[in-house]
Design an enzyme around this catalytic site. Structure first.
Site, PDB file in Angstrom:
ATOM      1  N   CYS A   1      -2.204  -6.154   5.515  1.00  0.00           N
ATOM      2  CA  CYS A   1      -1.367  -7.312   5.844  1.00  0.00           C
ATOM      3  C   CYS A   1      -1.288  -7.435   7.355  1.00  0.00           C
ATOM      4  O   CYS A   1      -1.260  -6.437   8.070  1.00  0.00           O
ATOM      5  CB  CYS A   1       0.035  -7.117   5.255  1.00  0.00           C
ATOM      6  SG  CYS A   1       1.161  -8.504   5.554  1.00  0.00           S
TER       7      CYS A   1
ATOM      8  N   CYS B   1       5.657  -6.514   9.739  1.00  0.00           N
ATOM      9  CA  CYS B   1       7.079  -6.184   9.531  1.00  0.00           C
ATOM     10  C   CYS B   1       7.287  -4.677   9.754  1.00  0.00           C
ATOM     11  O   CYS B   1       6.557  -3.852   9.219  1.00  0.00           O
ATOM     12  CB  CYS B   1       7.521  -6.587   8.135  1.00  0.00           C
ATOM     13  SG  CYS B   1       7.342  -8.365   7.811  1.00  0.00           S
TER      14      CYS B   1
ATOM     15  N   CYS C   1       5.829  -0.002  -1.063  1.00  0.00           N
ATOM     16  CA  CYS C   1       4.530  -0.663  -1.088  1.00  0.00           C
ATOM     17  C   CYS C   1       3.703  -0.262   0.128  1.00  0.00           C
ATOM     18  O   CYS C   1       4.165  -0.337   1.261  1.00  0.00           O
ATOM     19  CB  CYS C   1       4.741  -2.175  -1.107  1.00  0.00           C
ATOM     20  SG  CYS C   1       3.209  -3.077  -1.259  1.00  0.00           S
TER      21      CYS C   1
ATOM     22  N   GLU D   1      -2.729  -1.574  -4.106  1.00  0.00           N
ATOM     23  CA  GLU D   1      -1.734  -0.964  -4.983  1.00  0.00           C
ATOM     24  C   GLU D   1      -1.185  -1.974  -5.983  1.00  0.00           C
ATOM     25  O   GLU D   1      -1.039  -3.158  -5.679  1.00  0.00           O
ATOM     26  CB  GLU D   1      -0.572  -0.406  -4.164  1.00  0.00           C
ATOM     27  CG  GLU D   1      -0.950   0.754  -3.273  1.00  0.00           C
ATOM     28  CD  GLU D   1       0.219   1.227  -2.433  1.00  0.00           C
ATOM     29  OE1 GLU D   1       1.352   0.778  -2.682  1.00  0.00           O
ATOM     30  OE2 GLU D   1      -0.012   2.037  -1.512  1.00  0.00           O
TER      31      GLU D   1
ATOM     32  N   CYS E   1       7.724  -1.970   6.770  1.00  0.00           N
ATOM     33  CA  CYS E   1       6.788  -2.042   5.649  1.00  0.00           C
ATOM     34  C   CYS E   1       5.544  -1.210   5.908  1.00  0.00           C
ATOM     35  O   CYS E   1       4.901  -1.329   6.964  1.00  0.00           O
ATOM     36  CB  CYS E   1       6.397  -3.502   5.402  1.00  0.00           C
ATOM     37  SG  CYS E   1       5.267  -3.731   4.018  1.00  0.00           S
TER      38      CYS E   1
ATOM     39  N   CYS F   1       3.962  -5.590 -10.297  1.00  0.00           N
ATOM     40  CA  CYS F   1       3.955  -6.023  -8.899  1.00  0.00           C
ATOM     41  C   CYS F   1       2.509  -5.987  -8.429  1.00  0.00           C
ATOM     42  O   CYS F   1       1.879  -4.917  -8.433  1.00  0.00           O
ATOM     43  CB  CYS F   1       4.836  -5.103  -8.056  1.00  0.00           C
ATOM     44  SG  CYS F   1       4.885  -5.548  -6.302  1.00  0.00           S
TER      45      CYS F   1
ATOM     46  N   GLY G   1       0.209  -7.290   1.149  1.00  0.00           N
ATOM     47  CA  GLY G   1      -0.242  -8.601   1.595  1.00  0.00           C
ATOM     48  C   GLY G   1       0.840  -9.661   1.553  1.00  0.00           C
ATOM     49  O   GLY G   1       1.892  -9.488   0.940  1.00  0.00           O
TER      50      GLY G   1
END
Length: 341
Positions: free
Chosen positions: A112, A116, A333, A92, A119, A105, A159
């Site tokens: 990733c 977290c 994201c 993205e 996220c 961005c 990421g």
């Protein structure tokens, strides 16, 4: 034999390669300009390069390209792209419009591995690192699509940039090169969840970027619940690295703090955060929580985040609230990539 990733070569490396083919150094500069200024996506576009050399390059090198898998346009002008890579994976990229110019961005990895809890990017784990060329091409492809210059970059997409350290820092050097897009390093922000040894390594590079730390909690115990990286590096270790970074570079650090009501927005949280930042060149960027499917943290309230901001400003901490852009599209994201999966 795998082809040379020509988009990821810095100018000095490209000169060495072109000279090894018996060409003059100025030809490398012409090719570099086609790739990194004119946004060329094939060797055939390089009209001032000989056909023979273009044929040789086509046989031995690959030009990084992206295709638009999906594009969403918000009523506020924000554009979110789901770009497909050459191997079929998707990432993205988000274009944000401000009075001071266009910001982008960019993603640094496919997926990733940081885990977290709030996220969407990490929900399916890490597939692979992006090459430098793939990070660069997000800027080039987006500029080409909107027909406008991009002047600011945030490395806050899918990421963890410091988990792809060499390619991420090479990207910074190349995107800021006078022979390329020449975007000032002062207009580039790199966000990390806090890989402490890499923060020290970054400090030694003396880049003029803004380092952003995804903090989100004021104690090691609380941060462990939402950010597994804290099992490796405590809040105390992270903050010491940040202090050392500011001393080494003289650059202010921005601390990202997603306000989760009832979890990290108490009076004690505000006081602890003020204590952690005392005497440091810093800024707190309070982030409204985006609802993410599969995350237990979905609450957001304008009043609550403003109350926490006041708690910090009363303690003499510079704190601002991040604008919420693209709320009528898949804003957080990783959401668009997850929907595509």
């Amino acid at each position: 034999m795998a082809k040379i990733d020509i988009n990821s070569l810095e100018l000095n490396e490209l000169k060495e390669y072109i000279m090894s083919l018996g060409e003059k150094p100025f030809v490398a500069k012409q090719i570099y300009s086609w790739l990194h200024v004119k946004n060329a996506e094939s060797f055939d576009e390089m009209t001032n390069v000989s056909k023979a050399l273009r044929a040789t390059l086509g046989e031995n090198c690959a030009v990084t390209t992206l295709s638009v898998r999906k594009k969403q346009v918000s009523k506020d002008g924000t554009i979110k792209y789901l770009y497909q890579l050459g191997d079929g994976n998707c990432i993205e990229t988000v274009l944000m419009r401000y009075e001071h110019g266009n910001s982008i961005c960019v993603s640094s990895q496919v997926g990733c591995r940081m885990g977290c809890k709030f996220c969407a990017s990490t929900q399916h784990g890490k597939v692979r690192d992006l090459t430098t060329g793939e990070i660069l091409r997000q800027v080039y492809k987006t500029e080409k699509d909107i027909g406008e210059r991009i002047s600011n970059i945030v490395m806050m997409g899918i990421g963890e940039p410091l988990d792809n350290f060499d390619n991420a820092t090479r990207f910074v050097r190349m995107i800021s090169s006078p022979d390329g897009k020449n975007i000032s390093q002062r207009n580039i922000s790199l966000s990390t969840c806090g890989i402490v040894p890499k923060i020290y390594e970054l400090a030694d590079m003396n880049l003029n970027i803004t380092l952003s730390i995804s903090l989100h909690a004021t104690t090691t115990e609380l941060r462990k619940k939402t950010m597994p990286i804290t099992n490796a590096y405590s809040v105390e270790q992270l903050m010491q690295a940040c202090r050392d970074y500011t001393k080494k570079t003289g650059r202010r650090i921005s601390f990202e703090y997603t306000v989760i009501h009832g979890t990290n927005d108490s009076d004690d949280d505000a006081r602890r955060l003020a204590g952690l930042l005392k005497g440091m060149i810093s800024h707190v960027n309070l982030i409204p929580l985006n609802p993410v499917d599969g995350s237990p943290f979905t609450r957001y309230d304008d009043k609550i985040i403003k109350i926490f901001q006041k708690k910090l400003t009363d303690l003499h901490i510079n704190a601002t609230i991040r604008r919420r852009l693209g709320q009528d599209i898949s804003a957080a994201c990783g959401q668009l990539r997850n929907e595509n999966r």
